[in-house]
Design a protein around this motif. Structure first.
Motif, mmCIF file in Angstrom:
data_model
loop_
_atom_site.group_PDB
_atom_site.id
_atom_site.type_symbol
_atom_site.label_atom_id
_atom_site.label_comp_id
_atom_site.label_asym_id
_atom_site.label_seq_id
_atom_site.Cartn_x
_atom_site.Cartn_y
_atom_site.Cartn_z
ATOM 1 N N ARG A 629 0.794 -1.207 -0.139
ATOM 2 C CA ARG A 629 0.156 0.030 0.096
ATOM 3 C C ARG A 629 0.866 1.152 0.060
ATOM 4 N NH1 ARG A 629 -5.436 -0.862 4.136
ATOM 5 N NH2 ARG A 629 -5.731 -2.983 3.378
ATOM 6 N N LEU A 630 2.059 1.293 0.694
ATOM 7 C CA LEU A 630 2.834 2.275 0.940
ATOM 8 C C LEU A 630 3.817 2.537 -0.607
ATOM 9 C CD1 LEU A 630 3.997 1.942 4.656
ATOM 10 C CD2 LEU A 630 2.367 3.791 3.491
ATOM 11 N N GLY A 631 3.830 1.388 -1.096
ATOM 12 C CA GLY A 631 4.725 1.688 -2.428
ATOM 13 C C GLY A 631 6.108 1.607 -2.020
ATOM 14 N N ILE A 632 6.420 0.829 -0.981
ATOM 15 C CA ILE A 632 7.913 0.687 -0.753
ATOM 16 C C ILE A 632 8.371 -0.797 -0.442
ATOM 17 C CG2 ILE A 632 8.102 2.862 0.450
ATOM 18 C CD1 ILE A 632 7.898 1.839 3.155
ATOM 19 N N GLY A 633 9.651 -1.070 -0.123
ATOM 20 C CA GLY A 633 9.993 -2.394 0.089
ATOM 21 C C GLY A 633 10.074 -2.502 1.836
ATOM 22 N N ARG A 634 10.416 -3.839 2.007
ATOM 23 C CA ARG A 634 10.364 -4.268 3.314
ATOM 24 C C ARG A 634 11.542 -3.448 3.876
ATOM 25 N NH1 ARG A 634 8.233 -8.989 5.173
ATOM 26 N NH2 ARG A 634 9.175 -8.364 7.106
ATOM 27 N N THR A 635 12.746 -3.629 3.233
ATOM 28 C CA THR A 635 14.125 -2.950 3.962
ATOM 29 C C THR A 635 13.681 -1.402 3.946
ATOM 30 O OG1 THR A 635 15.381 -4.308 2.553
ATOM 31 C CG2 THR A 635 16.482 -2.621 3.403
ATOM 32 N N THR A 636 13.315 -0.750 3.199
ATOM 33 C CA THR A 636 12.750 0.647 3.355
ATOM 34 C C THR A 636 11.897 0.921 4.520
ATOM 35 O OG1 THR A 636 13.367 1.069 0.909
ATOM 36 C CG2 THR A 636 12.060 2.570 2.099
ATOM 37 N N LEU A 637 10.910 -0.115 4.826
ATOM 38 C CA LEU A 637 9.964 -0.074 5.853
ATOM 39 C C LEU A 637 10.696 -0.011 7.051
ATOM 40 C CD1 LEU A 637 7.405 0.470 7.062
ATOM 41 C CD2 LEU A 637 6.986 -2.173 6.610
ATOM 42 N N TRP A 638 11.689 -1.074 7.040
ATOM 43 C CA TRP A 638 12.371 -1.109 8.331
ATOM 44 C C TRP A 638 13.291 -0.137 8.519
ATOM 45 C CZ3 TRP A 638 17.683 -1.474 9.360
ATOM 46 C CH2 TRP A 638 17.919 -1.977 10.700
#
Length: 655
Positions: A629-638
């Motif tokens: 939904r945010l349009g980002i990857g797991r690494t970026t979210l972390w």
């Protein structure tokens, strides 16, 4: 008379199935026109034996059939002519099979026959038609047909043997006619090659002697003839040169090594006085015996003038894919999966849609697919659909006939689809194509033919289409900017390239490779490791919105500014801020003092954290769905949760 042109073609016929019986019967009849040998081997055993024999024996063409022939074609350096199933073969096999049973299947290698499909439907014949690629495919296919109640299988020798092992009847598909046709084509190929080789040798000899300067010597390097251009270059006259060793007159142009080794040396750079010349040294042979050598030279200034004129007046059409799948750097799970998919897709001719942000390597992947496919060696044509206005893009893609519009070129213009015939065309930024051109492109994909502007006769084409885009085509379809039917035509095989910010494991590998390449381009010595080490924390913390393309520009800049550092000297941090300020943006922002108790940056950070945490909560704690939904990857979210003060494990705000 040219001996190569008169030599009988040498052909090796390869088979381990019933086809060898046809070869045995036919080969003796070709004795007057060709030297044909039968090799009763298949697949890897055949490859091993043929390679061993080629070390001591000459061969022009290998003839084989079915999957065995396809395997040899992939693993041998000599041409492999395939025995093709003809319409006569099909008809004969069907007649023989119908005498046994009405439950018939025809099995062929690689492709089915469209004409047979039409014939079957036209006369309502209960005939199954299937194809296979490998031995394993054939075994599974035969068993499936037996399970379906098929009682007779017509196919190549290997298939008929499998059918009989499975307890049903097999009808051999090939005939003497198809074998003769393959042998005739092989002989024609060899003879045409011999004629072309002889013609090329004669023309090359003439052309080489027409270069600006020419000198011929005997085996003692004594000058036998010299043309006026060479005399002017050396500052001598014919009376002084003939009979004297060339090395005495011009040591830099010596032909002694050519005379000793008998090997041509082409396009060498030599300096004679104030002239820089391109020299070609060629041994001269008569009836297989070397009798001397020829030296031809061209003034480099003249070559440069010709090159400039050619570049000004003619646009080169050498459509070559220079990248392979191995050039797509990285070993992360996402990029490894993309490479694996590309290798699998390369085995087919189906359309591929490559998606990903700008700079992620979509064209490298497309070229890699082409070079891994059966179309390698054929044209690879790439076109950026966003780089041309609509009218010009239509001309580039489809071409036009002479007189199609005012100002059109005499003789018309060939479009890129026609130029890509038998090869691959890459339609980059396909999402930028206008709806009008989408309609024309859809017809090309459906009909496999191109209609030039101003023409009424379509041109059939055989082109593999790869499309790429950084847009979400599904959203474009919903918004009415992209035709839904074209989307489904393009979205047959899909590969998504991940952005660089989601490939943290690949950052060091890519950066090191880019820096090594930049180091070599700049002619720098030693290893650039001392420059790379201080950069690593900055590279990991940057978001890389421009992906690999952005990193390449950053690394190139670093190499230019840090190339004169010693091996034990690291870049100055303050100077590095000036060289690559984009890598320090977040640090600079973090160091700014807030305007008040709730500074502007603090407010924006809190708002971003609130939005991220709310999205995670709406997704029931599912961070994968939140990333989507945010349009980002797991690494970026972390990383954002850690940076903004959230708990990277639970997705909740820390107290």
């Amino acid at each position: 008379m040219n001996r190569e042109a008169d030599r009988k073609p040498v052909i090796w016929a390869v088979s381990i199935s019933r086809l060898k019986q046809l070869f045995h019967a036919i080969i003796p009849t070709y004795a007057p026109v060709a030297n044909i040998q039968l090799i009763e081997r298949g697949f890897d055993e055949a490859v091993q034996e043929l390679r061993q024999r080629m070390k001591t024996e000459d061969v022009d063409v290998v003839v084989a059939a079915g999957s065995n022939g396809a395997y040899l074609r992939q693993h041998l350096s000599v041409p492999v002519m395939l025995v093709r199933v003809t319409g006569f073969d099909m008809l004969g096999a069907l007649i023989r099979a119908r005498k046994i049973s009405d439950r018939i299947a025809i099995v062929t290698h690689e492709t089915i026959t469209p004409e047979l499909e039409q014939f079957k439907h036209l006369f309502n014949l209960p005939i199954e038609q299937r194809s296979y690629l490998t031995i394993e495919d054939a075994e599974e296919l035969v068993q499936d047909l037996v399970n379906e109640g098929i009682e007779v299988i017509a196919g190549p020798g290997m298939v008929t043997e499998l059918a009989e092992k499975a307890g049903i009847r097999g009808v051999f598909l090939y005939s003497q006619g198809s074998v003769r046709e393959a042998l005739d084509e092989a002989i024609g190929l060899v003879q045409a090659g011999h004629i072309e080789e002889a013609r090329r040798a004669r023309l090359n000899t003439i052309l080489l002697h027409l270069n600006e300067g020419v000198v011929a010597v005997d085996m003692a390097e004594r000058i036998q003839s010299i043309n006026p251009a060479m005399e002017r270059l050396l500052g001598i006259d014919t009376g002084m040169a003939v009979g004297r060793p060339l090395s005495e007159i011009a040591p830099e142009l010596s032909l002694r090594r050519t005379l000793q080794k008998g090997i041509a040396e082409l396009e060498g750079i030599e300096i004679i006085g104030t002239h820089t010349v391109v020299a070609n040294r060629i041994p001269v042979t008569e009836q297989g015996i070397q009798t001397g050598a020829v030296l031809t030279v061209q003034d480099s200034a003249a070559i440069e003038r010709v090159d400039r004129n050619l570049r000004m007046h003619y646009r080169p059409r050498h459509f070559i894919a220079k990248y392979k799948l191995s050039h797509l750097l990285g070993n992360s799970l996402s990029i490894s999966r993309a490479r694996a998919l590309a290798e699998k897709y390369a085995r087919t001719d189906a359309t591929v849609l490559i998606t990903g942000e700008s700079g992620t390597g979509k064209e490298i992947l497309a070229q890699g697919i082409h070079n891994a496919s059966r179309r390698r060696g054929r044209p690879f044509v790439a076109l950026n659909c966003a780089a041309f206005p609509e009218t010009l893009l239509e001309v580039e893609l489809f071409g036009y006939e002479e007189g199609a519009f005012t100002g059109s070129r005499k003789g018309g213009k060939t479009g890129l689809f026609e130029l890509a015939h038998l090869g691959t065309i890459l339609l980059d930024e396909i999402g930028e194509l206008s709806v009008t051109l989408q309609t024309r492109l859809l017809r090309v994909l459906q009909e496999k033919e191109v209609l030039r502007l101003g023409s009424i006769d379509p041109t059939p084409i055989d082109v593999r289409v790869i499309a790429s885009t950084n847009r979400n085509l599904r959203d474009c379809v919903k918004q009415g900017d992209f035709r839904e039917d074209l989307f489904y035509r393009l979205n047959i095989l899909q590969i998504e390239l991940p952005p660089l910010r989601e490939r943290q494991d690949d950052l060091i590998t890519i950066a090191a490779c880019l820096l090594d390449n930049a180091w070599r381009r700049l002619g720098l010595q030693g290893s650039p490791q001392h420059v790379l080490e201080p950069l690593l924390p900055l590279l990991r913390s940057h978001d890389w919105p421009g992906n690999v393309r952005e990193m390449e520009s950053v690394i190139e800049r670093v190499a230019v500014f840090c190339g004169d550092l010693g091996q034990n000297e690291s870049p100055d941090p303050l100077e590095m801020r000036l060289i690559v300020p984009e890598l320090f943006v977040e640090d600079a922002a973090a160091g700014e003092a807030p305007a008040g108790p709730q500074g502007l940056r603090s407010t924006s950070r809190n708002a971003e954290l609130t939005h991220i945490l709310k999205t995670i909560e709406e997704c029931g704690g599912n961070q994968v769905e939140a990333c989507r939904r945010l349009g980002i990857g797991r690494t970026t979210l972390w990383r954002k949760l850690k940076m903004l003060g959230g708990d990277a494990e639970t997705g909740k705000q820390q107290r």
